[in-house]
Design a protein around this motif. Sequence first.
Motif, PDB file in Angstrom:
ATOM      1  N   ILE A 128      44.483  56.928  35.107  1.00 38.66           N
ATOM      2  CA  ILE A 128      43.287  57.734  34.775  1.00 38.66           C
ATOM      3  C   ILE A 128      42.272  57.597  35.908  1.00 38.66           C
ATOM      4  N   SER A 129      41.752  58.723  36.331  1.00 37.81           N
ATOM      5  CA  SER A 129      40.688  58.701  37.353  1.00 37.81           C
ATOM      6  C   SER A 129      39.535  59.610  36.902  1.00 37.81           C
ATOM      7  N   TYR A 130      38.336  59.248  37.332  1.00 37.30           N
ATOM      8  CA  TYR A 130      37.148  60.006  36.931  1.00 37.30           C
ATOM      9  C   TYR A 130      36.442  60.526  38.180  1.00 37.30           C
ATOM     10  N   THR A 131      35.998  61.757  38.117  1.00 34.77           N
ATOM     11  CA  THR A 131      35.161  62.325  39.189  1.00 34.77           C
ATOM     12  C   THR A 131      33.997  63.068  38.541  1.00 34.77           C
ATOM     13  N   TYR A 132      32.935  63.217  39.344  1.00 36.21           N
ATOM     14  CA  TYR A 132      31.740  63.930  38.847  1.00 36.21           C
ATOM     15  C   TYR A 132      31.510  65.149  39.743  1.00 36.21           C
ATOM     16  N   PRO A 133      32.086  66.293  39.372  1.00 40.36           N
ATOM     17  CA  PRO A 133      32.020  67.464  40.255  1.00 40.36           C
ATOM     18  C   PRO A 133      30.594  67.965  40.490  1.00 40.36           C
ATOM     19  N   PHE A 134      29.703  67.736  39.553  1.00 33.22           N
ATOM     20  CA  PHE A 134      28.318  68.222  39.704  1.00 33.22           C
ATOM     21  C   PHE A 134      27.343  67.085  39.955  1.00 33.22           C
ATOM     22  N   ASN A 135      27.857  66.083  40.605  1.00 32.47           N
ATOM     23  CA  ASN A 135      27.016  64.908  40.814  1.00 32.47           C
ATOM     24  C   ASN A 135      25.748  65.237  41.579  1.00 32.47           C
ATOM     25  N   ASN A 136      25.883  66.149  42.550  1.00 35.30           N
ATOM     26  CA  ASN A 136      24.714  66.499  43.367  1.00 35.30           C
ATOM     27  C   ASN A 136      23.761  67.433  42.640  1.00 35.30           C
ATOM     28  N   PHE A 137      24.225  67.969  41.545  1.00 31.34           N
ATOM     29  CA  PHE A 137      23.362  68.936  40.826  1.00 31.34           C
ATOM     30  C   PHE A 137      22.831  68.380  39.510  1.00 31.34           C
ATOM     31  N   ILE A 138      22.863  67.084  39.457  1.00 27.19           N
ATOM     32  CA  ILE A 138      22.274  66.366  38.328  1.00 27.19           C
ATOM     33  C   ILE A 138      23.058  66.537  37.024  1.00 27.19           C
ATOM     34  N   LEU A 139      23.797  67.642  36.872  1.00 28.38           N
ATOM     35  CA  LEU A 139      24.530  67.856  35.621  1.00 28.38           C
ATOM     36  C   LEU A 139      25.513  66.709  35.395  1.00 28.38           C
ATOM     37  N   PRO A 140      25.407  65.999  34.304  1.00 32.19           N
ATOM     38  CA  PRO A 140      26.262  64.811  34.097  1.00 32.19           C
ATOM     39  C   PRO A 140      27.635  65.163  33.530  1.00 32.19           C
ATOM     40  N   ILE A 141      28.286  66.077  34.175  1.00 31.85           N
ATOM     41  CA  ILE A 141      29.628  66.467  33.702  1.00 31.85           C
ATOM     42  C   ILE A 141      30.665  65.576  34.382  1.00 31.85           C
ATOM     43  N   LYS A 142      31.520  65.003  33.575  1.00 30.35           N
ATOM     44  CA  LYS A 142      32.545  64.081  34.087  1.00 30.35           C
ATOM     45  C   LYS A 142      33.914  64.738  33.978  1.00 30.35           C
ATOM     46  N   LYS A 143      34.644  64.697  35.069  1.00 27.91           N
ATOM     47  CA  LYS A 143      36.013  65.242  35.073  1.00 27.91           C
ATOM     48  C   LYS A 143      36.991  64.073  35.011  1.00 27.91           C
ATOM     49  N   THR A 144      37.812  64.079  33.943  1.00 29.46           N
ATOM     50  CA  THR A 144      38.788  63.008  33.749  1.00 29.46           C
ATOM     51  C   THR A 144      40.184  63.548  34.055  1.00 29.46           C
ATOM     52  N   THR A 145      40.867  62.847  34.947  1.00 27.16           N
ATOM     53  CA  THR A 145      42.245  63.261  35.296  1.00 27.16           C
ATOM     54  C   THR A 145      43.205  62.174  34.846  1.00 27.16           C
ATOM     55  N   ILE A 146      44.110  62.547  33.948  1.00 30.34           N
ATOM     56  CA  ILE A 146      45.124  61.603  33.472  1.00 30.34           C
ATOM     57  C   ILE A 146      46.474  62.042  34.068  1.00 30.34           C
ATOM     58  N   THR A 147      47.060  61.137  34.829  1.00 34.13           N
ATOM     59  CA  THR A 147      48.359  61.450  35.458  1.00 34.13           C
ATOM     60  C   THR A 147      49.462  60.709  34.716  1.00 34.13           C
ATOM     61  N   TYR A 148      50.417  61.460  34.193  1.00 34.21           N
ATOM     62  CA  TYR A 148      51.547  60.874  33.466  1.00 34.21           C
ATOM     63  C   TYR A 148      52.734  60.785  34.445  1.00 34.21           C
TER      64      TYR A 148
END
Lengths: 87, 376
Positions: B293-313
């Motif tokens: 599992i990895s987490y990224t924040y695509p809108f980190n620079n735009f303050i929006l606290p949206i978290k993108k979670t990628t689960i690799t099976y």
Amino acid sequence: MFDFFDEIATKTGLPFEILNNGFRVINFSNKSIFIEGFVSIIKFESQEISIKLKNGVVRIIGNNLTIKNMNLESIVITGEISSSEIC
Amino acid sequence: MVFNEQKITYKVKGLNFKKFLELLKKEKIEVSMLKRQEYNIFYIEVNAKNVKTFLKIANTLNYQVEETNSTILLNSKNNIKRNLSLFICVVFICILTVFSCNMVYKIEIYGLETLTKQQVVKVLNDNNIKAFKTKSSYNLNNIELLLKSSLDKISFASAIIKGNTIIININEKINNDEYIYDYQPIVAPYDCIIKKIDLKSGTVAVEEGQTVKKGQEIVLPYIDYKDGTQLPVKASADIYAYVEVSHTTQYIENHTELVRTGRKFELTQLNLYNFIFKKDKANFNYKKYETEISYTYPFNNFILPIKKTTITYYELKEKSVFIPFEKVKQNIIEENKKVLYNNLSNIKNKQFLSYISYEENIYYITSYLKADVIFN
């Protein structure tokens, strides 16, 4: 006081202006004399005081005469007054 | 309120009074009680404010002037007489002021914690210590002693008079019973034999040479008094002990391992805090798999606290592996050693031994650590 002179003016028939512009001499039972409208003191002794008025002279004779008070307009004389005459 | 004018009587000696009186009239100087005693002497009263001008005129006419009487003080007395009520009021106020300065109107009490103000006031009232008395009637030392003797909870009391107030400061005793002693006993961290105990504080609960189990109390956090009471203290001691610990690892030469087949499936989802608003479907049919599992924040620079979670099976498959024991033996012993050493601290005179046995295709590697330890 104004009522008093108004009454005098009414009884004598003289206009108030004449009463007001001249002199006033009031004798209080030969114990004290109040004079208003005096000009100067002509004579001042313990037995006689003569005062020049605007239109005449008042002469007061008695014993132990004292000028009780004297200011610019009025003078009060006390003592054993035997006679006073205005001429 | 009427005050007489201040007047001064002068005896004037000279001639030609008429002129003198004319000059006085001209200067608007009011005179009174004008008496002619002799032909060249007369007495005259002049207002104090006109004296300067009066004397100047008299001097101009070369008159001899002599002050015979001053009514300044007399008038003051007359004023006082006439204003007797005022005088009485002033005297009364003065007396009242002096009286009030020597009175105590209020008793203030500070520093109370468990005691109430009513309790302290009651003690004071019972001993006739109340407000509205003269300052001299209070004995501050007695107040302090009284409070300390009457109320057991008071350890210190001070009383001072400030202005018209008695200020009483109170310090209450610290109640030891209110303290919860959180002293813990020293317990054995592992099974061991006690060799020696250097006690600093507390009570020893075991004897030297005694075997103790893990968790057994060795030093207790109190001191026993002869009268049976206990004083809580911190348990402190350096404890020297002998310890033997062991750890066994099993190893099978033929075993299966799960290895990745190379196939994988990525599943992504977008989170806004705890809310998932986009999630892919898990569209795979792996029998065995492992995930990353990895987490990224695509809108980190735009303050929006949206978290993108990628689960690799990752797909896994079983694979038979044969690794000879001799190849891994040393590693297993080292692992055992690490485990044993991690359990102990302050080790001295250590002795590490490992024994290997084989039974039903399984190798048993048992390691022993014998050592002297110090704990406290």
